[in-house]
Design a protein around this motif. Structure first.
Motif, mmCIF file in Angstrom:
data_model
loop_
_atom_site.group_PDB
_atom_site.id
_atom_site.type_symbol
_atom_site.label_atom_id
_atom_site.label_comp_id
_atom_site.label_asym_id
_atom_site.label_seq_id
_atom_site.Cartn_x
_atom_site.Cartn_y
_atom_site.Cartn_z
ATOM 1 N N GLY A 180 0.853 -1.185 0.000
ATOM 2 C CA GLY A 180 0.000 0.000 0.000
ATOM 3 C C GLY A 180 0.890 1.236 0.000
ATOM 4 O O GLY A 180 1.569 1.511 1.002
ATOM 5 N N ALA A 181 0.923 1.946 -1.120
ATOM 6 C CA ALA A 181 1.711 3.183 -1.197
ATOM 7 C C ALA A 181 0.775 4.376 -1.080
ATOM 8 O O ALA A 181 0.854 5.339 -1.842
ATOM 9 N N VAL A 186 5.055 -1.752 -2.170
ATOM 10 C CA VAL A 186 4.253 -2.452 -3.181
ATOM 11 C C VAL A 186 2.871 -1.808 -3.282
ATOM 12 O O VAL A 186 2.262 -1.498 -2.247
ATOM 13 N N ASP A 187 2.392 -1.590 -4.493
ATOM 14 C CA ASP A 187 1.017 -1.093 -4.643
ATOM 15 C C ASP A 187 0.437 -1.628 -5.939
ATOM 16 O O ASP A 187 1.151 -1.847 -6.925
ATOM 17 N N ILE A 188 -0.853 -1.811 -5.903
ATOM 18 C CA ILE A 188 -1.577 -2.263 -7.078
ATOM 19 C C ILE A 188 -1.601 -1.145 -8.134
ATOM 20 O O ILE A 188 -1.638 -1.394 -9.336
ATOM 21 N N ALA A 189 -1.551 0.107 -7.662
ATOM 22 C CA ALA A 189 -1.589 1.263 -8.579
ATOM 23 C C ALA A 189 -0.214 1.497 -9.197
ATOM 24 O O ALA A 189 0.786 0.971 -8.715
ATOM 25 N N PRO A 234 2.465 6.007 -6.447
ATOM 26 C CA PRO A 234 2.050 6.155 -5.046
ATOM 27 C C PRO A 234 0.982 7.239 -4.924
ATOM 28 O O PRO A 234 0.883 8.111 -5.792
ATOM 29 N N LEU A 235 0.211 7.181 -3.882
ATOM 30 C CA LEU A 235 -0.760 8.230 -3.531
ATOM 31 C C LEU A 235 -1.760 8.516 -4.641
ATOM 32 O O LEU A 235 -2.197 9.651 -4.834
ATOM 33 N N GLU A 236 -2.102 7.463 -5.401
ATOM 34 C CA GLU A 236 -2.938 7.662 -6.580
ATOM 35 C C GLU A 236 -4.311 8.256 -6.251
ATOM 36 O O GLU A 236 -4.908 8.943 -7.073
ATOM 37 N N LEU A 255 5.493 -1.264 -8.079
ATOM 38 C CA LEU A 255 4.138 -0.732 -8.323
ATOM 39 C C LEU A 255 3.444 -1.549 -9.406
ATOM 40 O O LEU A 255 4.077 -2.341 -10.112
ATOM 41 N N GLY A 256 2.137 -1.367 -9.519
ATOM 42 C CA GLY A 256 1.371 -2.093 -10.533
ATOM 43 C C GLY A 256 1.349 -3.592 -10.273
ATOM 44 O O GLY A 256 1.281 -4.392 -11.202
ATOM 45 N N ARG A 257 1.397 -3.969 -9.008
ATOM 46 C CA ARG A 257 1.412 -5.395 -8.656
ATOM 47 C C ARG A 257 0.290 -5.709 -7.684
ATOM 48 O O ARG A 257 0.022 -4.929 -6.769
ATOM 49 N N ASN A 258 -0.281 -6.876 -7.859
ATOM 50 C CA ASN A 258 -1.323 -7.334 -6.944
ATOM 51 C C ASN A 258 -0.695 -8.323 -5.970
ATOM 52 O O ASN A 258 -0.041 -9.275 -6.398
ATOM 53 N N VAL A 259 -0.859 -8.095 -4.695
ATOM 54 C CA VAL A 259 -0.284 -9.016 -3.709
ATOM 55 C C VAL A 259 -1.144 -10.277 -3.652
ATOM 56 O O VAL A 259 -2.363 -10.202 -3.497
ATOM 57 N N MET A 260 -0.484 -11.428 -3.807
ATOM 58 C CA MET A 260 -1.212 -12.704 -3.848
ATOM 59 C C MET A 260 -1.106 -13.480 -2.537
ATOM 60 O O MET A 260 -2.013 -14.201 -2.168
ATOM 61 N N ALA A 261 0.058 -13.368 -1.866
ATOM 62 C CA ALA A 261 0.249 -14.177 -0.646
ATOM 63 C C ALA A 261 1.370 -13.624 0.213
ATOM 64 O O ALA A 261 2.280 -12.947 -0.291
#
Ligand SMILES: Cc1cc2nc3c(=O)[nH]c(=O)nc-3n(C[C@H](O)[C@H](O)[C@H](O)COP(=O)(O)OP(=O)(O)OC[C@H]3O[C@@H](n4cnc5c(N)ncnc54)[C@H](O)[C@@H]3O)c2cc1C
Ligand SMILES: NC(=O)C1=CN([C@@H]2O[C@H](COP(=O)(O)OP(=O)(O)OC[C@H]3O[C@@H](n4cnc5c(N)ncnc54)[C@H](O)[C@@H]3O)[C@@H](O)[C@H]2O)C=CC1
Length: 456
Positions: free
Chosen positions: A167-168, A189-192, A195-197, A221-227
């Protein structure tokens, strides 16, 4: 004498209780319940505390049970409100293992928010605790004083070298800096993609990315955390693109409102927050909701919204206190004004980003300007400032503003907060009386210039 019961005594609850007692104490009995052992902890100090930029946590509290009781309230700490009978006007509480009932004439819900728990194995909360403890050791959530203490204690162990922050957003970027200051290897790490999108357009997010990267923080960035994986304690963070060996993972992917006490009875907003009007009233008579558990009126969006900030919590507490005691006052609404400082980069924003303006149905246009804060003949501490003002193409009303600089530009954003609240157009701003003194700014300063150069 009426009885007002307040559930939750953190920032919103404390503001509300103090306002009631200061203005209407003679006519109202105030009974307060909070499940925690402390109140008024300023979460904004957690990153400063972890990063050793402040001496300790002592200054991060501004109230306690004793102060509220000295003002006239009856305060029950470590007391969970388990359910509410809105028809009978009773709350059911569990205190020291004993269940009992308290009646009310008016009820204030100030139950706040909890960290969002992503649906991944290892990050789920341990059942039965109220302190946001993840099932896999060294996976940490950050909200309470207890959470910060636990992280600080664990960081005494030098073998915790590699820290991933998921979470950024605001908590994530501040904590990334804090861990790096402690000499840890940090991955953010952030899905966006930036940062701070949620608060800034991509070019401002990019300034934050560069500042973090310049200080050795790895951006994923641009990553989905899976585990999150490990035997006993976390060893690996797995995303849809790659994985990282880690000794600690901090999860900061936003807040969700605590509204279980209204389930099936109170009207809710999209994300489950209590939907309130501008008097902080819920859909039940004599029941008010304030702070992170409730919606705010978003002036930029022109609609209810969910914006979890201490600033909103405190103001909504004051509004509810007056209304619950018979003085009808309305919230002015909010713009979601916010600020962040990471290393020497200061960023402030208010209102809508370009993407959010589109989501709310506007046709946003932006005007941007970058210039030194002061005239060039001012040779020291003179840094560039970048401003972006977003306005609606048709009405030309200002919808949002973002400013970034090494200068302290924080106070300028309040002008834009008021402009959005009062629906000022970009053309009116261009001719606003802004003073000039070389110590502070330029005659053709960046606000005037951005507004003057706004597309027709
Ligand atoms: C790390 C961090 C940094 C932050 N930085 C900033 C910042 O710089 N600026 C800013 O404006 N905001 C910041 N925030 C957000 C801010 O802390 C929240 O918006 C604020 O705490 C909301 O206050 P609240 O009183 O509404 O809710 P909360 O703080 O969530 O408090 C709710 C209270 O209700 C109690 N409660 C809940 N359910 C029950 C129940 N059933 N029975 C009894 N008691 C109950 C809880 O124990 C708690 O004390 C930050 C938050 C964090 C975590
Ligand atoms: N300076 C300030 O005003 C501060 C305010 N706060 C407030 O506290 C609240 C909570 O803060 P944050 O937790 O930082 O929330 P946030 O909403 O600021 O950021 C959450 C981040 O998590 C990302 N995310 C969401 N799901 C994800 C997933 N599955 N994997 C990876 N990334 C994911 C989002 O893209 C977003 O960037 C916010 O309302 C914030 O405004 C917190 C700290 C400082």
């Amino acid at each position: 004498m009426s009885k007002i019961v307040v559930i939750g005594a953190n920032h919103a609850g404390t503001a509300c209780v103090n306002t009631i007692l200061a203005n209407y104490g003679a006519d109202n009995e105030v009974v307060v319940f909070d499940q925690n052992s402390n109140i008024s902890f300023l979460g904004c100090g957690i990153a400063l505390w972890i990063g050793q930029q402040i001496a300790g946590s002592e200054g991060l509290f501004y109230s306690d049970k004793e102060q509220l009781e000295a003002a006239g309230a009856t305060v029950h700490m470590r007391t969970v409100v388990e359910s509410i009978d809105y028809g009978a006007k009773e709350v059911h509480v569990l205190q020291d293992g004993v269940r009992r009932t308290e009646s009310y004439d008016r009820l204030i819900l100030a139950t706040g928010s909890s960290p969002i728990v992503p649906p991944i194995a290892g990050a789920e909360l341990v059942e039965g605790t109220r302190e946001f403890k993840a099932s896999l050791d060294n996976v940490q959530y950050i909200k309470l004083y207890q959470n910060a203490t636990e992280v600080i204690d664990k960081l005494q162990d030098d073998s915790i070298r590699r820290v991933a922050v998921v979470g950024a957003g605001y908590i994530g970027v501040e904590l990334a800096e804090a861990f790096q200051r402690l000499g840890r290897e940090v991955t953010l790490v952030d899905i966006a993609r930036e940062p701070l999108e949620g608060y800034y357009d991509p070019e401002f997010g990019d300034m934050m990315s560069r500042t973090l990267a310049d200080h050795g923080i790895r951006l994923a960035l641009g990553r989905n955390v899976m585990a999150v994986e490990g035997r006993g304690r976390v060893e690996r963070l797995v995303t849809d693109l790659d994985s990282f060996d880690v000794d600690m993972v901090v999860v900061a992917v936003g807040f969700r409102p605590n509204t279980e006490l209204g389930a099936g009875v109170l009207e809710l907003f999209d994300n489950g927050a209590f939907l309130v009007d501008r008097n902080q009233r819920t859909s039940q008579p004599d029941v008010y909701a304030i702070g992170d558990c409730a919606t705010v009126h978003d002036n930029a969006a022109g609609a209810p919204n969910y914006i979890a900030l201490a600033t909103n919590a405190v103001r909504s507490g004051v509004v509810a206190a007056h209304n619950a005691c018979g003085t009808g006052i309305e919230s002015a609404g909010v713009q979601g004004s916010n600020g962040v400082r990471v290393y020497d980069l200061n960023m402030v924003s208010t209102g809508l980003t370009t993407a959010k303006a589109r989501e709310f149905g506007y046709d946003p246009v932006a005007t941007e300007f970058t210039d030194n804060q002061r005239p060039e003949f001012m040779l020291t501490d003179n840094h560039p400032v970048t401003i972006k003002i977003i306005f609606d193409r048709t009405s030309r009303v200002i919808l949002g503003c973002q400013i970034a600089s090494k200068e302290d530009v924080s106070m300028m954003i309040h002008t834009f907060s008021l402009a959005i609240q009062e629906k000022v157009t970009i053309d009116k701003l261009a001719l606003l009386d802004i003073f000039f003194l070389p110590h502070f700014n330029k005659p053709y300063n960046y606000v005037t210039m951005a507004a003057l150069s706004a597309p027709a």
